[in-house]
Design a protein around this motif. Sequence first.
Motif, short mmCIF file in Angstrom:
data_model
loop_
_atom_site.label_atom_id
_atom_site.label_comp_id
_atom_site.label_asym_id
_atom_site.label_seq_id
_atom_site.Cartn_x
_atom_site.Cartn_y
_atom_site.Cartn_z
N PRO A 94 22.48 -4.98 20.56
CA PRO A 94 22.41 -6.29 19.95
C PRO A 94 20.96 -6.71 19.67
N THR A 95 20.76 -7.53 18.69
CA THR A 95 19.42 -8.03 18.34
C THR A 95 18.76 -8.67 19.56
N GLY A 96 17.49 -8.32 19.75
CA GLY A 96 16.73 -8.94 20.83
C GLY A 96 16.97 -8.32 22.19
N CYS A 97 17.67 -7.19 22.25
CA CYS A 97 17.98 -6.62 23.56
C CYS A 97 16.81 -5.81 24.10
N GLY A 98 15.88 -5.44 23.27
CA GLY A 98 14.73 -4.69 23.78
C GLY A 98 14.58 -3.31 23.17
N LYS A 99 15.15 -3.12 22.00
CA LYS A 99 15.06 -1.80 21.36
C LYS A 99 13.62 -1.50 20.95
N SER A 100 12.98 -2.47 20.30
CA SER A 100 11.59 -2.24 19.88
C SER A 100 10.70 -2.05 21.10
N THR A 101 10.98 -2.81 22.15
CA THR A 101 10.19 -2.69 23.38
C THR A 101 10.30 -1.27 23.93
N LEU A 102 11.50 -0.75 23.93
CA LEU A 102 11.73 0.61 24.41
C LEU A 102 10.90 1.61 23.60
N1 LIG Z 1 5.01 -9.60 23.56
C1 LIG Z 1 6.12 -10.22 24.04
N2 LIG Z 1 5.98 -11.24 24.92
C2 LIG Z 1 7.08 -11.86 25.41
N3 LIG Z 1 8.33 -11.55 25.09
C3 LIG Z 1 8.55 -10.55 24.21
C4 LIG Z 1 7.45 -9.83 23.64
N4 LIG Z 1 7.94 -8.89 22.80
C5 LIG Z 1 9.28 -9.01 22.85
N5 LIG Z 1 9.65 -9.99 23.70
C6 LIG Z 1 11.02 -10.39 24.03
O1 LIG Z 1 11.69 -9.24 24.48
C7 LIG Z 1 13.02 -9.22 24.01
C8 LIG Z 1 13.29 -7.91 23.29
O2 LIG Z 1 12.52 -7.83 22.12
P1 LIG Z 1 12.61 -6.59 21.14
O3 LIG Z 1 12.31 -5.36 21.90
O4 LIG Z 1 11.75 -6.88 19.97
O5 LIG Z 1 14.14 -6.63 20.73
P2 LIG Z 1 14.91 -5.81 19.59
O6 LIG Z 1 13.95 -4.88 18.95
O7 LIG Z 1 16.01 -5.12 20.31
O8 LIG Z 1 15.47 -6.80 18.62
C9 LIG Z 1 13.20 -10.43 23.13
O9 LIG Z 1 13.87 -11.41 23.87
C10 LIG Z 1 11.80 -10.86 22.82
O10 LIG Z 1 11.75 -12.25 22.67
#
Ligand SMILES: Nc1ncnc2c1ncn2[C@@H]1O[C@H](COP(=O)(O)OP(=O)(O)O)[C@@H](O)[C@H]1O
Lengths: 267, 263
Positions: free
Chosen positions: A42-50
Amino acid sequence: MRDAVTLRGASLAFSTPQGRLEVVREVDLSVGVGEFLCIVGPTGCGKSTLLNLVAGLLIPSVGSVLIDETPVSGIHPAVGYLFQADALLPWRDALGNVAAGLVFRGMPRKEAEAEALVWLQRVGLAGAARRFPHQLSGGMKKRVALAQVLAVNPRILLMDEPFSALDVQTRAQMENELLRLWAQDRKSVIFITHDLEEAIALGDRVVVMSAGPASRPIGSHVIDLPRPREVEEIRMTPRFLELQRQIWEQLRHEVHAGQARTSAWTE
Amino acid sequence: MSTGTGRLWPWQLALLGALLFGWHELTASEILPSFFFGRPLLVWAVLRQWFTSGLIYPHLGVTLLETLLAFACGTLLGILAGMWLGLSPRVAALLEPYIKAVNAMPRVVLAPIFAMWFGLGVGSKVALGITLVFFGVFFNVLQGIREVSPVVLANARLLGASSAQLLRHVYWPAATSWVFSSLHTSVGMAFVGAVVGEYLGSARGVGYLILQAEGVFDINAVIAGIVVLTVCALLLDALVTRVERRLLVWRPAPASAAHADSR
Ligand SMILES: Nc1ncnc2c1ncn2[C@@H]1O[C@H](COP(=O)(O)OP(=O)(O)O)[C@@H](O)[C@H]1O
Ligand SMILES: [Mg+2]
């Protein structure tokens, strides 16, 4: 099969004004050499973070990231990253952008530009070599970005929702192009998308992430569809639909959980 | 209704003619006292005399030299300082109140100090021009560095850029693009610095000519000096526009946002 990328118990937390936000928790994940792995969630779950963890742009708070089975902390030269947002250098034309990585890695400019032109041809943009990013459409920019990252020949390719902003036709076309290019040298790929159909059409395996916060992979599905694939056609096959139903069962639950949490926050 | 500039210019020329004629009539009949308002034909005569005798050239040369030096040094220092502070946020935070104070100060008041330090020659004018040019460039570069897209930066790093390459291929173009967008202001500032410096004390330059004419109440020569300065400023501005067009091809819109903010 050897692993190109391994995450071992990797967690990552951001400190925010509201306190510590643990985005991904204890992620165990591996990508085999030559494997095309798709991650949905789901959107915002942390895929980009991963993906940023794998790229070395973020360092896990706990756990470790291994590239070629060796722990890394930081950017690894074998990793290429196609970003979700626009990442081209706005002051360089398409050719200059594609040549950039080669120049950074020490290739003389002339040589780099010759090689860049070949890459632009491969993505069908040789005619736009002298155009600047602001003179290119969204799809063309994505093509240039793809050529840019492929030009440095990374063994491991990270792609973050690369085609999500494109219209349906351009998107299918780029998906097929990507599969064609990938088939030539079988890089290890992590492809992020929120579109399950796209994930099944492209991947060897689809991993489903749970809704955030503290997201983690909750399912891994092998996609046993034959290759080479044409994305529009494969979508019609019975096996595709069966896989889609099976994975959607799991994903739907997370999407609803994610929506419930998001609306709880905004209220 | 809309008339292109192509068809507008005869009217603009006619308006100039009308203004000159009105000025001429009003001062010839002494409705406006010519002692205070000058007379266009006499101004013309002064201009002709300056250019045919060649008297104006060394003065103009000095003023333009001062402008050029102030512009070049001020821009270079502004870029270096802006990049340095942009890349070291701690130093920037430390120096912030001082920078604000110096920027808020009407820096023309420094002219007498510079005259004492550097004498009445070119040096004091260049120094004044630098203080005027520096801050505009400095703030633009600082902004440019701070607004470099983190994604572009991350992309460059993933593509293999070293710190030095990031500086050269990402920070530098980002910073200088902002400098080019403030070129008009910078050149104008350098010019103001030169003329004001001369006006406040000098032995050469167009500002000096004006000062001298004022000393003997020769209003026509004062106006002639102003005309020369205005034409110079317009020519410099046109030159800058041409340079800008060549250097900012990669930009979506012609950069003139920072055009009118100061001076
Ligand atoms: N630099 C940051 N500081 C604080 N929160 C962040 C940061 N980057 C992402 N987030 C939070 O981490 C969560 C996952 O973000 P993200 O990995 O971009 O999700 P996705 O790519 O799955 O849509 C979101 O709730 C976002 O708000
Ligand atoms: Mg994302």
